[in-house]
Design a protein around this motif. Sequence first.
Motif, PDB file in Angstrom:
ATOM      1  N   GLY A  78      43.223 -76.126  26.803  1.00 13.23           N
ATOM      2  CA  GLY A  78      42.123 -75.187  27.041  1.00 13.23           C
ATOM      3  C   GLY A  78      42.576 -73.757  27.174  1.00 13.23           C
ATOM      4  O   GLY A  78      41.928 -72.956  27.868  1.00 13.23           O
ATOM      5  N   PHE A  79      43.678 -73.388  26.503  1.00 16.51           N
ATOM      6  CA  PHE A  79      44.156 -72.006  26.603  1.00 16.51           C
ATOM      7  C   PHE A  79      43.145 -71.055  25.973  1.00 16.51           C
ATOM      8  O   PHE A  79      42.611 -71.306  24.895  1.00 16.51           O
ATOM      9  N   ARG A  80      42.885 -69.943  26.666  1.00 16.99           N
ATOM     10  CA  ARG A  80      42.025 -68.910  26.121  1.00 16.99           C
ATOM     11  C   ARG A  80      42.502 -67.544  26.609  1.00 16.99           C
ATOM     12  O   ARG A  80      42.766 -67.353  27.796  1.00 16.99           O
ATOM     13  N   ALA A  81      42.600 -66.625  25.682  1.00 17.08           N
ATOM     14  CA  ALA A  81      43.065 -65.271  25.978  1.00 17.08           C
ATOM     15  C   ALA A  81      41.877 -64.420  26.396  1.00 17.08           C
ATOM     16  O   ALA A  81      41.443 -63.523  25.685  1.00 17.08           O
ATOM     17  N   CYS A  82      41.360 -64.704  27.575  1.00 16.58           N
ATOM     18  CA  CYS A  82      40.085 -64.114  28.008  1.00 16.58           C
ATOM     19  C   CYS A  82      40.231 -62.742  28.639  1.00 16.58           C
ATOM     20  O   CYS A  82      39.247 -62.000  28.749  1.00 16.58           O
ATOM     21  N   GLY A  83      41.426 -62.374  29.096  1.00 17.86           N
ATOM     22  CA  GLY A  83      41.573 -61.131  29.826  1.00 17.86           C
ATOM     23  C   GLY A  83      40.875 -61.184  31.180  1.00 17.86           C
ATOM     24  O   GLY A  83      40.276 -62.198  31.550  1.00 17.86           O
ATOM     25  N   SER A  84      40.951 -60.087  31.919  1.00 22.31           N
ATOM     26  CA  SER A  84      40.281 -60.033  33.227  1.00 22.31           C
ATOM     27  C   SER A  84      39.670 -58.660  33.450  1.00 22.31           C
ATOM     28  O   SER A  84      40.120 -57.658  32.884  1.00 22.31           O
ATOM     29  N   LEU A  85      38.627 -58.645  34.288  1.00 20.19           N
ATOM     30  CA  LEU A  85      38.000 -57.402  34.727  1.00 20.19           C
ATOM     31  C   LEU A  85      37.968 -57.369  36.255  1.00 20.19           C
ATOM     32  O   LEU A  85      37.643 -58.373  36.888  1.00 20.19           O
ATOM     33  N   THR A  86      38.278 -56.214  36.808  1.00 15.70           N
ATOM     34  CA  THR A  86      38.126 -55.974  38.238  1.00 15.70           C
ATOM     35  C   THR A  86      37.090 -54.870  38.420  1.00 15.70           C
ATOM     36  O   THR A  86      37.397 -53.681  38.237  1.00 15.70           O
ATOM     37  N   PRO A  87      35.824 -55.222  38.701  1.00 11.07           N
ATOM     38  CA  PRO A  87      34.803 -54.179  38.899  1.00 11.07           C
ATOM     39  C   PRO A  87      35.123 -53.325  40.127  1.00 11.07           C
ATOM     40  O   PRO A  87      35.614 -53.822  41.149  1.00 11.07           O
ATOM     41  N   LEU A  88      34.836 -52.039  40.021  1.00 13.11           N
ATOM     42  CA  LEU A  88      35.175 -51.049  41.051  1.00 13.11           C
ATOM     43  C   LEU A  88      33.914 -50.337  41.500  1.00 13.11           C
ATOM     44  O   LEU A  88      33.057 -49.988  40.670  1.00 13.11           O
ATOM     45  N   ARG A  89      33.827 -50.083  42.804  1.00 10.94           N
ATOM     46  CA  ARG A  89      32.609 -49.494  43.355  1.00 10.94           C
ATOM     47  C   ARG A  89      32.817 -48.138  44.013  1.00 10.94           C
ATOM     48  O   ARG A  89      31.857 -47.379  44.174  1.00 10.94           O
ATOM     49  N   THR A  90      34.021 -47.853  44.476  1.00 14.73           N
ATOM     50  CA  THR A  90      34.236 -46.642  45.261  1.00 14.73           C
ATOM     51  C   THR A  90      35.294 -45.766  44.604  1.00 14.73           C
ATOM     52  O   THR A  90      36.077 -46.209  43.759  1.00 14.73           O
ATOM     53  N   LEU A 226      27.009 -71.837  34.895  1.00 13.94           N
ATOM     54  CA  LEU A 226      26.366 -70.532  35.064  1.00 13.94           C
ATOM     55  C   LEU A 226      25.171 -70.375  34.129  1.00 13.94           C
ATOM     56  O   LEU A 226      24.233 -69.640  34.436  1.00 13.94           O
ATOM     57  N   GLY A 227      25.202 -71.041  33.003  1.00 11.00           N
ATOM     58  CA  GLY A 227      24.107 -70.930  32.046  1.00 11.00           C
ATOM     59  C   GLY A 227      24.317 -69.846  31.011  1.00 11.00           C
ATOM     60  O   GLY A 227      23.453 -69.624  30.146  1.00 11.00           O
ATOM     61  N   GLU A 228      25.452 -69.171  31.074  1.00  6.21           N
ATOM     62  CA  GLU A 228      25.820 -68.144  30.098  1.00  6.21           C
ATOM     63  C   GLU A 228      27.339 -67.964  30.174  1.00  6.21           C
ATOM     64  O   GLU A 228      27.965 -68.329  31.167  1.00  6.21           O
ATOM     65  N   PRO A 229      27.935 -67.421  29.133  1.00  5.66           N
ATOM     66  CA  PRO A 229      29.389 -67.241  29.169  1.00  5.66           C
ATOM     67  C   PRO A 229      29.808 -66.158  30.169  1.00  5.66           C
ATOM     68  O   PRO A 229      29.172 -65.118  30.268  1.00  5.66           O
ATOM     69  N   LEU A 230      30.859 -66.443  30.908  1.00  4.33           N
ATOM     70  CA  LEU A 230      31.585 -65.421  31.665  1.00  4.33           C
ATOM     71  C   LEU A 230      32.842 -65.173  30.841  1.00  4.33           C
ATOM     72  O   LEU A 230      33.797 -65.946  30.908  1.00  4.33           O
ATOM     73  N   THR A 231      32.828 -64.137  30.045  1.00  4.43           N
ATOM     74  CA  THR A 231      33.811 -64.002  28.973  1.00  4.43           C
ATOM     75  C   THR A 231      35.203 -63.600  29.446  1.00  4.43           C
ATOM     76  O   THR A 231      36.164 -63.684  28.673  1.00  4.43           O
ATOM     77  N   THR A 232      35.324 -63.152  30.686  1.00  8.10           N
ATOM     78  CA  THR A 232      36.631 -62.791  31.241  1.00  8.10           C
ATOM     79  C   THR A 232      36.789 -63.450  32.607  1.00  8.10           C
ATOM     80  O   THR A 232      35.817 -63.872  33.226  1.00  8.10           O
ATOM     81  N   SER A 233      38.026 -63.509  33.085  1.00 11.46           N
ATOM     82  CA  SER A 233      38.227 -63.728  34.515  1.00 11.46           C
ATOM     83  C   SER A 233      37.750 -62.487  35.262  1.00 11.46           C
ATOM     84  O   SER A 233      37.681 -61.393  34.695  1.00 11.46           O
ATOM     85  N   VAL A 234      37.417 -62.667  36.535  1.00 18.61           N
ATOM     86  CA  VAL A 234      36.922 -61.549  37.337  1.00 18.61           C
ATOM     87  C   VAL A 234      37.652 -61.533  38.675  1.00 18.61           C
ATOM     88  O   VAL A 234      37.832 -62.588  39.300  1.00 18.61           O
ATOM     89  N   ASP A 278      33.063 -76.431  31.238  1.00 16.84           N
ATOM     90  CA  ASP A 278      31.710 -76.966  31.416  1.00 16.84           C
ATOM     91  C   ASP A 278      30.713 -75.893  31.839  1.00 16.84           C
ATOM     92  O   ASP A 278      29.541 -76.190  32.073  1.00 16.84           O
ATOM     93  N   GLY A 279      31.157 -74.647  31.954  1.00 17.20           N
ATOM     94  CA  GLY A 279      30.285 -73.551  32.333  1.00 17.20           C
ATOM     95  C   GLY A 279      30.285 -73.224  33.805  1.00 17.20           C
ATOM     96  O   GLY A 279      29.760 -72.183  34.210  1.00 17.20           O
ATOM     97  N   GLY A 280      30.837 -74.115  34.636  1.00 19.23           N
ATOM     98  CA  GLY A 280      30.925 -73.838  36.066  1.00 19.23           C
ATOM     99  C   GLY A 280      31.935 -72.756  36.366  1.00 19.23           C
ATOM    100  O   GLY A 280      32.820 -72.454  35.556  1.00 19.23           O
ATOM    101  N   LEU A 281      31.810 -72.157  37.537  1.00 20.60           N
ATOM    102  CA  LEU A 281      32.706 -71.091  37.972  1.00 20.60           C
ATOM    103  C   LEU A 281      33.640 -71.606  39.049  1.00 20.60           C
ATOM    104  O   LEU A 281      33.188 -72.182  40.047  1.00 20.60           O
ATOM    105  N   THR A 282      34.933 -71.409  38.872  1.00 20.75           N
ATOM    106  CA  THR A 282      35.905 -71.654  39.935  1.00 20.75           C
ATOM    107  C   THR A 282      36.126 -70.338  40.664  1.00 20.75           C
ATOM    108  O   THR A 282      36.457 -69.325  40.035  1.00 20.75           O
ATOM    109  N   ILE A 283      35.931 -70.349  41.978  1.00 19.40           N
ATOM    110  CA  ILE A 283      35.888 -69.123  42.775  1.00 19.40           C
ATOM    111  C   ILE A 283      36.764 -69.291  44.011  1.00 19.40           C
ATOM    112  O   ILE A 283      36.724 -70.313  44.684  1.00 19.40           O
TER     113      ILE A 283
END
Length: 374
Positions: A78-90, A226-234, A278-283
Amino acid sequence: MRVIVVGAGVVGTMHAWHAVSRGHEVVQIERESEARGASLRNFGQIWISGRAGGEELETALRARELWEGIGEQVPGLGFRACGSLTPLRTVREVAVAEAAVARTDAAARGYKLLTADEARAVNPALRGAFTAALWCERDAAVEPRTAQLALKQELLASGRYTYLGGREVREVVGTASVRDDHGDVHTGDAVILATGAWLGGLVRELAGPDLPVRRVRLQMMQTDPLGEPLTTSVADADSFRYYPAYRGEALDTLNAGQAQDPVAAEHRMQLLMVQRRDGGLTIGDTHEYEHPFAFDTVEEPYEHLTRVVEAFLGRPLPRIRHRWAGVYAQCTDTSRVVHRQQVREGVWLVTGPGGRGMTCSPAIAETTADQLGW
């Protein structure tokens, strides 16, 4: 050459993989019927973004290259080169990201600072409020609960690999030989003890009481699809506080001027999130260092993570269907990638990669193979 690998987690399995790939025979022994430790309980992240420079980053980048090659050979990984995003607020969080992008090794990590709109173009599921995001193109993921099984099936197909589950190794006998709790002796040219967080019993007897490795406990959870793709790690900005790549003046300013949520601080938390096949999120996750560990999980960290994720997604989190705790082994000197020690003639203990185990295991095992002249 015949190699005996004790432990069927990702570190042990990668040692078996390299030995078989180099033409050797492998017997892998696991005390459970299948591995049940941290290798199955983590995110499956191949996490380049937060690694310290120098040896740690070099190991992670080499492992990333190896993972991609193995993934091409073993689709079940299940390798996937998804990359990651770190959202920033401040402003302070953005400053840490800007410092990361300015690093001399930023290109090797694939760092880029994105606007909120650019981040949403990469990952449309992030509809919540944030001002910018740190993108790491080199991050990737595998399926942790099936990775070892897929690798095992490929190893079995080689004809040079034997798997013995439900057997606990109790004793080293002679040179490069072990006896299991069935009374069987397994003799090879090298024995690799890749026992993960199992640091008592035979490991303590062989390595002594002052093994420079500690056990760390974490809590995690998994949702319905989730019902939609989460295309990156977060990740969230608390990961800046945890990972060594972000250390510096900007992080000092963040820590001094922007207090961590009390629950996150108490449980030494960061957000990491990956979508499963399967679309679930591991958190997750939390970090507990003081022994003895609690035997139960506590709810406040899950509530905190839910709030953070929902704020990034801009929608309610799907139903949580699994909660669990796990324990991994980490070198007490956290700048060390792994503890590799010859404990008897022909016998090596390889443990303590900590949260780097899934990321770095292919390169850790490759280094062992090179050093032992396989």
